[in-house]
Design an enzyme around this catalytic site. Structure first.
Site, PDB file in Angstrom:
ATOM      1  N   HIS A 141       0.830  -1.214   0.000  1.00  0.00           N
ATOM      2  CA  HIS A 141       0.000   0.000   0.000  1.00  0.00           C
ATOM      3  C   HIS A 141       0.862   1.260   0.000  1.00  0.00           C
ATOM      4  O   HIS A 141       0.403   2.333   0.405  1.00  0.00           O
ATOM      5  CB  HIS A 141      -0.955   0.022   1.202  1.00  0.00           C
ATOM      6  CG  HIS A 141      -1.797  -1.197   1.341  1.00  0.00           C
ATOM      7  ND1 HIS A 141      -2.981  -1.359   0.653  1.00  0.00           N
ATOM      8  CD2 HIS A 141      -1.616  -2.328   2.054  1.00  0.00           C
ATOM      9  CE1 HIS A 141      -3.508  -2.538   0.950  1.00  0.00           C
ATOM     10  NE2 HIS A 141      -2.697  -3.154   1.801  1.00  0.00           N
ATOM     11  N   SER A 262      14.055  20.397 -15.885  1.00  0.00           N
ATOM     12  CA  SER A 262      12.915  21.307 -15.871  1.00  0.00           C
ATOM     13  C   SER A 262      13.308  22.612 -16.538  1.00  0.00           C
ATOM     14  O   SER A 262      14.431  23.085 -16.363  1.00  0.00           O
ATOM     15  CB  SER A 262      12.473  21.568 -14.421  1.00  0.00           C
ATOM     16  OG  SER A 262      11.594  22.671 -14.346  1.00  0.00           O
TER      17      SER A 262
END
Length: 439
Positions: A141, A262
């Site tokens: 999870h 970026s």
């Protein structure tokens, strides 16, 4: 597909030149078989091979008038062969050419894809053995669970791609069939020997019942196999993307000198390759449902499947070929940080060993329910930032009275979780490979 996500070896399979070359070979081999049967003169079959030729631009020109690609091809072929061209396509129908050609193209594509998977497997095996004993967090999870090793993670993906390879081999065998059975597939105007002859020449097997087309359940199985390969790619790509997150940083894609992450933030090192692979996997899987829908055709034949296959046949194979090679490169150059893995293991003060403490308490005579309660109440304190798990357990009177401190401390030994790694590797890679790596 656009060139950005294509490799020339795979795109060449779907180029008109290759397609029409296969069409020519189908027709020429069929002529040889017909000549052997005495249906057409042997000189005619010889003429087809000697003078047969085609031009893609001329075929396109003729098709603009005929609105039929096979007739356009045959017309152009006849312009080169001459009078003997009247013996070409004897007793055949368009689907005999189209479906048999598609079978050849898909087998050609399969061979490239199998080689691609082999490269991925080789990279996974090398890196799995490299990090076989690199202990890291297992997560369920997305939450810290128990320790595993990074090598075991990669071994699991190796096993998945091994299964993918087996499925693709089976799909290749299933798709490699030949149909030269004429209108509605009854062989009324062509002897079954022709189909057998052409199939052998092209490395295919005769289709048992082709109606007028090769049954599309074969194609559905093929593209479903590609879809599973794509999902296996995405599964590994997603794992790498998660491990590259700033908060985790256990592994990351290679960042080349001069590479920019970026346009706005110079510090960024983004998992662009694995994100790209996630997207490409969606493109490949997009072919699966249409392939399943293509199984249903009217009676002996309609062409509702044709336009779909002309699009996703090239798209799915070209995209998957590119994706597999990109994935192999990611694995080969993957940056792995065992020190960060250890840091993350220690992050929650030993909570990853909670099950060992639970089992030790049950072995000491405490019920599972009470043992769970005792371990959890101390674990939640650590979760809330209140201390070290082992020290809290030692200070808990209900626990200290049942387990000696040295036995409690032994529950925190990471090697306990890795004692069967060799067994796992032997199962995945074979006992000989695992033994050789240890030696």
């Amino acid at each position: 597909m656009i060139p950005r996500y294509s490799r020339p070896e795979m795109t060449a399979i779907w180029e008109p030149e290759n397609k029409f070359r296969i069409w020519f070979e189908i027709e020429a081999h069929a002529c040889d078989a017909q000549a052997e049967l005495g249906v057409i003169p042997k000189e005619a079959a010889k003429a087809v091979w000697e003078r047969g030729a085609f031009e893609v631009a001329r075929i396109d020109e003729i098709e603009r008038e005929t609105k039929h690609d096979v007739i356009a091809f045959l017309t152009n072929l006849a312009e080169h062969v001459g009078e003997e061209a009247r013996f070409v396509h004897q007793g055949m129908t368009s689907s005999d050419v189209l479906d048999t050609c598609l079978a050849v193209q898909l087998t050609q594509a399969s061979d490239l894809l199998l080689a691609d998977i082999d490269r991925v497997l080789a990279a996974l095996k090398t890196r799995a053995f490299e990090f076989k004993d690199a202990v890291c967090l297992g997560r369920s999870h997305g939450i810290h669970a128990e320790p595993t090793t990074f090598g075991v993670k990669l071994a699991g993906h190796y096993a998945a791609f091994s299964r993918c390879r087996s499925r693709l081999e089976a799909a290749r065998a299933e798709i490699a069939t030949c149909a030269i059975s004429g209108a509605v597939g009854t062989f009324a105007n062509i002897d079954p020997f022709v189909e057998e002859y052409v199939a052998k020449k092209l490395g295919l097997t005769p289709e048992p019942v082709s109606t007028q087309v090769i049954p599309r359940d074969r194609h559905a199985a093929f593209f479903a196999a590609l879809g599973i390969v794509a999902s296996s790619i995405e599964n590994l790509a997603t794992e790498i993307r998660h491990l590259q997150r700033t908060e985790v940083r256990e592994a990351e894609e290679y960042f080349a000198p001069g590479q920019k992450g970026s346009s706005a933030m110079p510090h960024k090192r983004n998992p662009v390759l694995t994100e790209n692979l996630t997207g490409l996997a969606r493109v490949v899987r997009a072919a699966v449902v249409p392939a399943l829908e293509n199984v249903t055709l009217w009676h002996e034949r309609d062409i509702s499947h044709s336009s779909v296959e002309r699009m996703f046949g090239p798209d799915a194979t070209v995209t998957l070929d590119f994706a597999l090679n990109r994935l192999a490169g990611v694995i080969e150059k993957l940056l792995v940080y065992p020190e960060t893995m250890q840091k993350n293991l220690d992050q929650l003060g030993g909570l990853v060993h909670s099950q060992r403490v639970l089992l030790a308490l049950t072995q000491a005579g405490i019920s599972r329910e009470d043992a769970y309660r005792l371990v959890q109440r101390n674990a939640m304190k650590v979760w809330g930032g209140e201390g070290d798990f082992l020290e809290l357990l030692k200070a808990d009177p209900e626990i200290a009275g049942k387990i000696a401190e040295d036995k409690l401390a032994a529950c925190f030994d990471p090697s306990y979780h890795t004692k069967h790694v060799d067994t796992i590797f032997a199962r995945v890679f074979g006992k000989d490979a695992a033994a050789k790596a240890v030696a």
